[in-house]
Design a protein around this motif. Structure first.
Motif, PDB file in Angstrom:
ATOM      1  N   ASN A 190       0.838  -1.204   0.000  1.00  9.93           N
ATOM      2  CA  ASN A 190       0.000   0.000   0.000  1.00  9.93           C
ATOM      3  C   ASN A 190       0.880   1.263   0.000  1.00  9.93           C
ATOM      4  O   ASN A 190       0.762   2.135   0.860  1.00  9.93           O
ATOM      5  N   LEU A 191       1.745   1.347  -1.003  1.00 12.80           N
ATOM      6  CA  LEU A 191       2.729   2.429  -1.074  1.00 12.80           C
ATOM      7  C   LEU A 191       2.115   3.747  -1.546  1.00 12.80           C
ATOM      8  O   LEU A 191       1.166   3.760  -2.325  1.00 12.80           O
ATOM      9  N   THR A 192       2.705   4.829  -1.085  1.00 11.94           N
ATOM     10  CA  THR A 192       2.332   6.165  -1.548  1.00 11.94           C
ATOM     11  C   THR A 192       2.984   6.408  -2.908  1.00 11.94           C
ATOM     12  O   THR A 192       3.868   5.655  -3.328  1.00 11.94           O
ATOM     13  N   ASP A 193       2.590   7.482  -3.572  1.00  6.30           N
ATOM     14  CA  ASP A 193       3.180   7.813  -4.875  1.00  6.30           C
ATOM     15  C   ASP A 193       4.691   8.007  -4.777  1.00  6.30           C
ATOM     16  O   ASP A 193       5.436   7.562  -5.648  1.00  6.30           O
ATOM     17  N   ALA A 194       5.140   8.663  -3.719  1.00  3.65           N
ATOM     18  CA  ALA A 194       6.579   8.888  -3.546  1.00  3.65           C
ATOM     19  C   ALA A 194       7.307   7.561  -3.343  1.00  3.65           C
ATOM     20  O   ALA A 194       8.414   7.362  -3.853  1.00  3.65           O
ATOM     21  N   GLN A 195       6.682   6.629  -2.625  1.00  5.85           N
ATOM     22  CA  GLN A 195       7.284   5.322  -2.401  1.00  5.85           C
ATOM     23  C   GLN A 195       7.281   4.484  -3.676  1.00  5.85           C
ATOM     24  O   GLN A 195       8.199   3.721  -3.924  1.00  5.85           O
ATOM     25  N   VAL A 196       6.240   4.663  -4.494  1.00  4.03           N
ATOM     26  CA  VAL A 196       6.174   3.966  -5.781  1.00  4.03           C
ATOM     27  C   VAL A 196       7.348   4.388  -6.665  1.00  4.03           C
ATOM     28  O   VAL A 196       7.940   3.563  -7.363  1.00  4.03           O
ATOM     29  N   ASP A 197       7.700   5.659  -6.606  1.00  2.00           N
ATOM     30  CA  ASP A 197       8.847   6.144  -7.383  1.00  2.00           C
ATOM     31  C   ASP A 197      10.122   5.406  -6.989  1.00  2.00           C
ATOM     32  O   ASP A 197      10.977   5.133  -7.837  1.00  2.00           O
ATOM     33  N   LYS A 198      10.262   5.070  -5.706  1.00  5.45           N
ATOM     34  CA  LYS A 198      11.438   4.332  -5.246  1.00  5.45           C
ATOM     35  C   LYS A 198      11.455   2.922  -5.830  1.00  5.45           C
ATOM     36  O   LYS A 198      12.515   2.398  -6.158  1.00  5.45           O
ATOM     37  N   VAL A 199      10.277   2.310  -5.962  1.00  6.87           N
ATOM     38  CA  VAL A 199      10.194   0.985  -6.583  1.00  6.87           C
ATOM     39  C   VAL A 199      10.596   1.094  -8.047  1.00  6.87           C
ATOM     40  O   VAL A 199      11.336   0.249  -8.567  1.00  6.87           O
ATOM     41  N   ASP A 200      10.134   2.134  -8.722  1.00  2.18           N
ATOM     42  CA  ASP A 200      10.479   2.320 -10.135  1.00  2.18           C
ATOM     43  C   ASP A 200      11.975   2.511 -10.349  1.00  2.18           C
ATOM     44  O   ASP A 200      12.486   2.225 -11.424  1.00  2.18           O
ATOM     45  N   ASP A 201      12.672   2.992  -9.325  1.00  2.03           N
ATOM     46  CA  ASP A 201      14.116   3.197  -9.433  1.00  2.03           C
ATOM     47  C   ASP A 201      14.923   1.918  -9.222  1.00  2.03           C
ATOM     48  O   ASP A 201      16.120   1.886  -9.498  1.00  2.03           O
ATOM     49  N   LEU A 202      14.273   0.840  -8.745  1.00  3.30           N
ATOM     50  CA  LEU A 202      14.962  -0.438  -8.561  1.00  3.30           C
ATOM     51  C   LEU A 202      15.186  -1.108  -9.917  1.00  3.30           C
ATOM     52  O   LEU A 202      14.474  -0.833 -10.877  1.00  3.30           O
ATOM     53  N   SER A 203      16.141  -2.007  -9.973  1.00  2.00           N
ATOM     54  CA  SER A 203      16.286  -2.839 -11.168  1.00  2.00           C
ATOM     55  C   SER A 203      15.187  -3.895 -11.141  1.00  2.00           C
ATOM     56  O   SER A 203      14.566  -4.144 -10.100  1.00  2.00           O
ATOM     57  N   PHE A 204      14.967  -4.545 -12.278  1.00  2.00           N
ATOM     58  CA  PHE A 204      13.953  -5.595 -12.336  1.00  2.00           C
ATOM     59  C   PHE A 204      14.293  -6.730 -11.374  1.00  2.00           C
ATOM     60  O   PHE A 204      13.433  -7.222 -10.648  1.00  2.00           O
ATOM     61  N   ASP A 205      15.557  -7.141 -11.357  1.00  2.00           N
ATOM     62  CA  ASP A 205      15.974  -8.221 -10.452  1.00  2.00           C
ATOM     63  C   ASP A 205      15.742  -7.850  -8.990  1.00  2.00           C
ATOM     64  O   ASP A 205      15.288  -8.682  -8.204  1.00  2.00           O
ATOM     65  N   GLU A 206      16.062  -6.615  -8.629  1.00  2.00           N
ATOM     66  CA  GLU A 206      15.838  -6.168  -7.252  1.00  2.00           C
ATOM     67  C   GLU A 206      14.343  -6.185  -6.915  1.00  2.00           C
ATOM     68  O   GLU A 206      13.957  -6.559  -5.802  1.00  2.00           O
ATOM     69  N   THR A 207      13.527  -5.794  -7.886  1.00  2.00           N
ATOM     70  CA  THR A 207      12.080  -5.770  -7.669  1.00  2.00           C
ATOM     71  C   THR A 207      11.540  -7.182  -7.503  1.00  2.00           C
ATOM     72  O   THR A 207      10.705  -7.436  -6.620  1.00  2.00           O
ATOM     73  N   VAL A 208      12.012  -8.115  -8.318  1.00  2.00           N
ATOM     74  CA  VAL A 208      11.591  -9.516  -8.198  1.00  2.00           C
ATOM     75  C   VAL A 208      12.034 -10.077  -6.851  1.00  2.00           C
ATOM     76  O   VAL A 208      11.263 -10.775  -6.174  1.00  2.00           O
ATOM     77  N   GLN A 209      13.250  -9.772  -6.433  1.00  2.00           N
ATOM     78  CA  GLN A 209      13.737 -10.242  -5.130  1.00  2.00           C
ATOM     79  C   GLN A 209      12.876  -9.702  -3.997  1.00  2.00           C
ATOM     80  O   GLN A 209      12.543 -10.430  -3.051  1.00  2.00           O
ATOM     81  N   LEU A 210      12.503  -8.427  -4.094  1.00  2.00           N
ATOM     82  CA  LEU A 210      11.647  -7.821  -3.068  1.00  2.00           C
ATOM     83  C   LEU A 210      10.272  -8.492  -3.059  1.00  2.00           C
ATOM     84  O   LEU A 210       9.760  -8.862  -2.001  1.00  2.00           O
ATOM     85  N   ALA A 211       9.680  -8.662  -4.230  1.00  3.55           N
ATOM     86  CA  ALA A 211       8.366  -9.299  -4.322  1.00  3.55           C
ATOM     87  C   ALA A 211       8.421 -10.730  -3.790  1.00  3.55           C
ATOM     88  O   ALA A 211       7.502 -11.177  -3.081  1.00  3.55           O
ATOM     89  N   THR A 212       9.492 -11.435  -4.096  1.00  5.32           N
ATOM     90  CA  THR A 212       9.659 -12.807  -3.615  1.00  5.32           C
ATOM     91  C   THR A 212       9.775 -12.834  -2.099  1.00  5.32           C
ATOM     92  O   THR A 212       9.180 -13.688  -1.431  1.00  5.32           O
ATOM     93  N   ARG A 213      10.512 -11.899  -1.542  1.00 10.41           N
ATOM     94  CA  ARG A 213      10.658 -11.842  -0.082  1.00 10.41           C
ATOM     95  C   ARG A 213       9.322 -11.518   0.584  1.00 10.41           C
ATOM     96  O   ARG A 213       8.948 -12.129   1.580  1.00 10.41           O
ATOM     97  N   ILE A 214       8.583 -10.570   0.006  1.00 14.20           N
ATOM     98  CA  ILE A 214       7.272 -10.212   0.557  1.00 14.20           C
ATOM     99  C   ILE A 214       6.353 -11.430   0.519  1.00 14.20           C
ATOM    100  O   ILE A 214       5.697 -11.759   1.514  1.00 14.20           O
TER     101      ILE A 214
END
Length: 122
Positions: free
Chosen positions: A77-101
């Motif tokens: 449930n991220l805010t717009d500013a927090q969403v921008d931080k997700v967009d700044d991650l690499s795809f691999d980092e994003t997949v790793q985060l999603a997998t951990r969650i």
């Protein structure tokens, strides 16, 4: 029930997120797991000599990237500013985060496969 998920390392947000173990979040988690499994299977079966299949694979990668980002954003449930931080991650980092969650929501401990288990060692 709920789980606390810390994303300070990935997103620089010091506050932990409390994520409910609701049907909604668990359903999103299973959908993500299914999508990632399908991607893995499709990559194994990919025929790089077939231009139509290559285009299908690119379309699937775009879909996976979008859905992985949406999963992280929706479940936390991220805010717009927090969403921008997700967009700044690499795809691999994003997949790793999603997998951990997803692992934390399902109370599953992820363990790195050995080369032999992954089929990389004869």
């Amino acid at each position: 029930m709920s789980v606390k998920i810390n994303v300070a390392k990935e997103l620089g947000i010091k506050k932990s997120f409390e994520v409910k173990e609701s049907n909604k979040n668990i359903r999103k988690t299973w959908q993500l797991q299914k999508l990632m499994t399908k991607l893995s299977i499709d990559q194994e079966l990919a025929d790089s000599d077939n231009p139509e299949k290559a285009e299908e694979m690119i379309d699937m990668m775009l879909d996976v990237q979008t859905k992985v980002i949406e999963y992280v954003v929706d479940v936390l449930n991220l805010t717009d500013a927090q969403v921008d931080k997700v967009d700044d991650l690499s795809f691999d980092e994003t997949v790793q985060l999603a997998t951990r969650i997803s692992s934390e929501l399902l109370h599953v401990e992820t363990v790195e496969a050995t080369e032999e288990e992954a089929g990389l060692e004869a």
